[in-house]
Design a protein around this motif. Sequence first.
Motif, PDB file in Angstrom:
ATOM      1  N   TRP A 258      14.828  18.768 -15.684  1.00 24.97           N
ATOM      2  CA  TRP A 258      14.918  17.523 -15.182  1.00 24.97           C
ATOM      3  C   TRP A 258      13.498  17.426 -13.754  1.00 24.97           C
ATOM      4  O   TRP A 258      13.375  16.641 -13.362  1.00 24.97           O
ATOM      5  CB  TRP A 258      15.640  18.552 -13.737  1.00 24.97           C
ATOM      6  CG  TRP A 258      17.399  17.971 -14.064  1.00 24.97           C
ATOM      7  CD1 TRP A 258      17.899  18.915 -15.004  1.00 24.97           C
ATOM      8  CD2 TRP A 258      18.113  16.820 -13.842  1.00 24.97           C
ATOM      9  NE1 TRP A 258      20.041  18.162 -15.221  1.00 24.97           N
ATOM     10  CE2 TRP A 258      19.398  16.770 -14.110  1.00 24.97           C
ATOM     11  CE3 TRP A 258      17.475  16.129 -12.947  1.00 24.97           C
ATOM     12  CZ2 TRP A 258      19.927  16.105 -14.228  1.00 24.97           C
ATOM     13  CZ3 TRP A 258      18.588  14.494 -12.976  1.00 24.97           C
ATOM     14  CH2 TRP A 258      19.594  15.344 -13.577  1.00 24.97           C
ATOM     15  N   ALA A 279      17.894  13.330 -16.962  1.00 29.10           N
ATOM     16  CA  ALA A 279      17.239  12.967 -15.555  1.00 29.10           C
ATOM     17  C   ALA A 279      15.945  12.075 -15.482  1.00 29.10           C
ATOM     18  O   ALA A 279      15.185  10.906 -14.786  1.00 29.10           O
ATOM     19  CB  ALA A 279      15.562  13.853 -15.213  1.00 29.10           C
ATOM     20  N   ARG A 289      22.677  13.812  -7.625  1.00 22.88           N
ATOM     21  CA  ARG A 289      21.819  15.122  -7.506  1.00 22.88           C
ATOM     22  C   ARG A 289      20.897  14.804  -6.341  1.00 22.88           C
ATOM     23  O   ARG A 289      21.027  15.615  -5.610  1.00 22.88           O
ATOM     24  CB  ARG A 289      20.876  14.517  -8.800  1.00 22.88           C
ATOM     25  CG  ARG A 289      19.958  16.971  -8.871  1.00 22.88           C
ATOM     26  CD  ARG A 289      18.944  16.783 -10.197  1.00 22.88           C
ATOM     27  NE  ARG A 289      18.610  17.669 -10.492  1.00 22.88           N
ATOM     28  CZ  ARG A 289      17.043  17.551 -10.150  1.00 22.88           C
ATOM     29  NH1 ARG A 289      16.458  16.427 -10.033  1.00 22.88           N
ATOM     30  NH2 ARG A 289      16.406  19.204 -10.209  1.00 22.88           N
TER      31      ARG A 289
END
Length: 296
Positions: A258, A279, A289
């Motif tokens: 990530w 990501a 997120r």
Amino acid sequence: AMADVRAGRTGDYPRHLQNVHADGAGFEREQGYLYPHLYPGHWVAQQYLPDAIKDHVYYEYGPNKNEQAAKAYWDRIKGGLVVSCQALETEPLYSSYIMGRMAFAAKEGGAVGIRANTPQDIQEIKKTVDLPVIGLYKVVTEGSDVYITPTMEEVDALMEVGPEIIALDATDRMRANGMTISEFFPKVREKYPDMLFMADCSTFEDALRAQTLGFDLAGTTLCGYTRETAGTQIPCCDLLRKMTEELTIPVIAEGGIWERGQLKEVFTCGIHAAVVGTAITRPRDITRRFVDAIGG
């Protein structure tokens, strides 16, 4: 190489490759070793063979299609980032056209390859970019946990659109066709002897078995996603180091990357390349997120 060994044309390894205690000098002695993974492309010029044979060449890629394809692919992706451009039916970006544009954006950003799901997406991506593609075909089947290119039907479909590599689940779980990977992959290799195949693994044992079966490269794709590895913190650098130290086929880091710091760390493990997907290419997950960070 074997002829030189039998004839005694060997000698000692260069001092900088020897164990620091080999001559009793200990750690205080400067060995002059250059760590390849600190250099561009994860390679640095230094002597690796004994003096007597230091200029010998023991292996060159052959002229056959498979070896030349392997050489071209390894050279192109070595030390680089492969971007996974995938969207399932339940995701907002589910569209082969969108995946093609996503791949184009990845190429513009410096990606050296694309990992993609379904023949339709791969076909669109290959029309859009000239990057090598790792192709897979996810099919969920009742009664089996294997969904990454589970049967010959999916392999056949992928072969029709021509990805440079085909990825398969290489765990020892039973497939929808009632076979384990040890039973299934030899049939795949027999049918497509010149194709490059990537083993999506969850453990070192998966990767070692895949190498024995004849896979061309191995990735950590399924680490943390099987019952056996559930709860494993990913990316798992311990697994990557063991794979790069004990396997002879290229190792690809995939899963759980990530942050940029994580990407830099996995490259210190001796990997050939890394794959990053969510990501970069799943804005819903990326947004969630950031939203979670506000609440946290």
